[in-house]
Design a protein around this motif. Structure first.
Motif, PDB file in Angstrom:
ATOM      1  N   ASN A  13      -9.790   3.716   4.677  1.00 44.56           N
ATOM      2  CA  ASN A  13      -8.646   2.824   4.852  1.00 44.56           C
ATOM      3  C   ASN A  13      -8.941   1.390   4.434  1.00 44.56           C
ATOM      4  OD1 ASN A  13      -6.387   4.487   5.946  1.00 44.56           O
ATOM      5  ND2 ASN A  13      -8.100   5.165   7.194  1.00 44.56           N
ATOM      6  N   ASP A  70      -4.984   6.699  -3.680  1.00 38.96           N
ATOM      7  CA  ASP A  70      -5.830   7.828  -3.288  1.00 38.96           C
ATOM      8  C   ASP A  70      -6.393   8.541  -4.514  1.00 38.96           C
ATOM      9  OD1 ASP A  70      -5.550   7.240  -0.627  1.00 38.96           O
ATOM     10  OD2 ASP A  70      -4.308   8.985  -0.141  1.00 38.96           O
ATOM     11  N   TYR A 111       0.843  -1.202   0.000  1.00 37.43           N
ATOM     12  CA  TYR A 111       0.000   0.000   0.000  1.00 37.43           C
ATOM     13  C   TYR A 111       0.879   1.253   0.000  1.00 37.43           C
ATOM     14  CZ  TYR A 111      -2.399   3.975   1.889  1.00 37.43           C
ATOM     15  OH  TYR A 111      -2.830   5.255   2.098  1.00 37.43           O
ATOM     16  N   VAL A 164       0.551   4.458  -2.542  1.00 29.31           N
ATOM     17  CA  VAL A 164      -0.404   5.308  -1.827  1.00 29.31           C
ATOM     18  C   VAL A 164      -0.954   6.456  -2.677  1.00 29.31           C
ATOM     19  CG1 VAL A 164       1.388   6.696  -0.713  1.00 29.31           C
ATOM     20  CG2 VAL A 164      -0.859   6.557   0.326  1.00 29.31           C
ATOM     21  N   ARG A 207      -8.544   1.675   0.695  1.00 27.97           N
ATOM     22  CA  ARG A 207      -7.123   1.812   0.354  1.00 27.97           C
ATOM     23  C   ARG A 207      -6.430   0.452   0.356  1.00 27.97           C
ATOM     24  NH1 ARG A 207      -5.791   7.077   4.146  1.00 27.97           N
ATOM     25  NH2 ARG A 207      -5.918   8.646   2.503  1.00 27.97           N
TER      26      ARG A 207
END
Length: 145
Positions: free
Chosen positions: A85, A64, A56, A60, A88
Protein backbone atom coordinates in the motif's frame (compact mmCIF):
# COMPACT_ATOMS: atom_id res chain seq x y z
CA UNK A 1 5.31 16.77 10.84
CA UNK A 2 4.42 18.74 7.72
CA UNK A 3 0.81 18.88 6.56
CA UNK A 4 1.45 16.97 3.32
CA UNK A 5 3.33 14.26 5.22
CA UNK A 6 0.34 13.87 7.53
CA UNK A 7 -1.96 13.71 4.51
CA UNK A 8 0.16 10.98 2.93
CA UNK A 9 0.18 9.02 6.18
CA UNK A 10 -3.61 9.28 6.39
CA UNK A 11 -3.99 8.25 2.74
CA UNK A 12 -1.71 5.25 3.37
CA UNK A 13 -3.83 4.27 6.37
CA UNK A 14 -6.98 4.43 4.25
CA UNK A 15 -5.42 2.26 1.53
CA UNK A 16 -4.14 -0.17 4.15
CA UNK A 17 -7.53 -0.40 5.86
CA UNK A 18 -9.29 -1.00 2.55
CA UNK A 19 -6.77 -3.72 1.70
CA UNK A 20 -7.27 -5.43 5.07
CA UNK A 21 -11.06 -5.19 4.92
CA UNK A 22 -11.18 -6.31 1.29
CA UNK A 23 -13.18 -3.26 0.29
CA UNK A 24 -12.67 -0.23 -1.91
CA UNK A 25 -10.65 2.78 -0.84
CA UNK A 26 -13.65 4.95 -1.69
CA UNK A 27 -15.73 3.08 0.89
CA UNK A 28 -13.10 3.52 3.60
CA UNK A 29 -12.68 7.19 2.65
CA UNK A 30 -16.43 7.71 2.95
CA UNK A 31 -16.42 5.91 6.32
CA UNK A 32 -13.67 8.22 7.59
CA UNK A 33 -15.55 11.32 6.42
CA UNK A 34 -18.76 10.09 8.10
CA UNK A 35 -16.86 9.26 11.28
CA UNK A 36 -15.53 12.82 11.51
CA UNK A 37 -18.97 14.30 10.86
CA UNK A 38 -20.46 12.15 13.63
CA UNK A 39 -17.64 12.80 16.11
CA UNK A 40 -15.71 16.06 15.95
CA UNK A 41 -12.97 14.42 18.06
CA UNK A 42 -12.08 12.28 15.04
CA UNK A 43 -9.63 13.94 12.65
CA UNK A 44 -11.03 15.36 9.42
CA UNK A 45 -9.98 13.98 6.07
CA UNK A 46 -8.04 16.76 4.38
CA UNK A 47 -8.17 17.78 0.75
CA UNK A 48 -4.73 16.38 -0.13
CA UNK A 49 -5.58 13.05 1.51
CA UNK A 50 -8.77 12.87 -0.57
CA UNK A 51 -6.85 13.84 -3.70
CA UNK A 52 -4.32 11.04 -3.14
CA UNK A 53 -6.92 8.37 -2.31
CA UNK A 54 -9.22 9.33 -5.20
CA UNK A 55 -6.27 9.56 -7.60
CA UNK A 56 -5.07 6.13 -6.55
CA UNK A 57 -8.59 4.73 -6.98
CA UNK A 58 -8.73 6.12 -10.52
CA UNK A 59 -5.51 4.29 -11.50
CA UNK A 60 -5.65 1.22 -9.23
CA UNK A 61 -5.55 -1.41 -11.97
CA UNK A 62 -2.60 0.19 -13.77
CA UNK A 63 -0.71 0.74 -10.51
CA UNK A 64 -1.09 -2.91 -9.46
CA UNK A 65 -0.05 -3.99 -12.95
CA UNK A 66 3.12 -1.89 -12.67
CA UNK A 67 3.95 -3.29 -9.25
CA UNK A 68 3.53 -6.87 -10.48
CA UNK A 69 5.64 -6.14 -13.56
CA UNK A 70 8.56 -4.41 -11.80
CA UNK A 71 8.64 -5.97 -8.31
CA UNK A 72 11.03 -8.74 -9.28
CA UNK A 73 10.28 -12.05 -7.54
CA UNK A 74 7.34 -10.57 -5.62
CA UNK A 75 3.70 -11.39 -6.20
CA UNK A 76 1.35 -8.63 -5.10
CA UNK A 77 -0.55 -10.76 -2.60
CA UNK A 78 2.68 -12.13 -1.07
CA UNK A 79 4.16 -8.67 -0.50
CA UNK A 80 3.82 -7.28 3.04
CA UNK A 81 0.53 -5.36 3.16
CA UNK A 82 2.21 -2.18 4.37
CA UNK A 83 4.75 -2.27 1.53
CA UNK A 84 2.07 -2.99 -1.05
CA UNK A 85 0.00 0.00 0.00
CA UNK A 86 2.93 2.36 0.46
CA UNK A 87 4.10 1.57 -3.06
CA UNK A 88 0.56 1.90 -4.43
CA UNK A 89 0.15 5.35 -2.96
CA UNK A 90 3.62 6.54 -3.91
CA UNK A 91 3.32 5.15 -7.45
CA UNK A 92 0.18 7.19 -7.96
CA UNK A 93 1.82 10.33 -6.60
CA UNK A 94 5.06 9.77 -8.51
CA UNK A 95 3.45 9.10 -11.89
CA UNK A 96 0.28 11.21 -11.87
CA UNK A 97 0.66 14.01 -9.30
CA UNK A 98 2.48 16.82 -11.09
CA UNK A 99 2.60 19.00 -7.97
CA UNK A 100 4.91 16.65 -6.08
CA UNK A 101 8.62 16.43 -6.91
CA UNK A 102 9.69 12.84 -7.61
CA UNK A 103 12.29 12.86 -4.84
CA UNK A 104 9.68 13.96 -2.30
CA UNK A 105 7.23 11.20 -3.27
CA UNK A 106 9.96 8.58 -2.96
CA UNK A 107 11.41 9.95 0.29
CA UNK A 108 7.98 10.15 1.93
CA UNK A 109 7.25 6.55 0.92
CA UNK A 110 10.57 5.38 2.34
CA UNK A 111 9.75 7.17 5.61
CA UNK A 112 6.38 5.42 5.78
CA UNK A 113 8.13 2.08 5.17
CA UNK A 114 10.56 2.81 8.01
CA UNK A 115 7.68 3.59 10.33
CA UNK A 116 5.14 0.93 9.36
CA UNK A 117 6.97 -2.04 7.85
CA UNK A 118 9.97 -4.33 8.09
CA UNK A 119 13.68 -3.48 8.24
CA UNK A 120 14.05 -4.52 4.58
CA UNK A 121 11.06 -2.49 3.40
CA UNK A 122 12.68 0.95 2.96
CA UNK A 123 15.24 -0.44 0.50
CA UNK A 124 12.53 -2.38 -1.37
CA UNK A 125 10.23 0.66 -1.59
CA UNK A 126 13.10 2.94 -2.64
CA UNK A 127 14.30 0.54 -5.33
CA UNK A 128 10.88 -0.10 -6.84
CA UNK A 129 9.90 3.57 -6.84
CA UNK A 130 13.31 4.49 -8.26
CA UNK A 131 12.56 2.17 -11.16
CA UNK A 132 9.17 3.83 -11.65
CA UNK A 133 10.85 7.25 -11.59
CA UNK A 134 13.30 6.18 -14.30
CA UNK A 135 10.45 4.86 -16.44
CA UNK A 136 7.98 7.63 -15.57
CA UNK A 137 7.66 9.28 -19.01
CA UNK A 138 6.92 5.94 -20.64
CA UNK A 139 4.65 4.71 -17.82
CA UNK A 140 2.60 7.87 -17.89
CA UNK A 141 2.36 7.88 -21.67
CA UNK A 142 1.27 4.21 -21.68
CA UNK A 143 -1.30 4.89 -18.95
CA UNK A 144 -2.76 7.85 -20.79
CA UNK A 145 -3.01 5.94 -24.09
Amino acid sequence: MAARSKARRRAFQILFEADQRGTSVQEVLADQIRLHRADAQQPPVGDFTMQLVEGYAEHVARIDELIVTYAVDWELDRMPAADRNIVRLAAYELIWEDGTPDAVAIDEAVQLAKEFSTDDSPAFVNGLLGRFKDLKPRLRRDADA
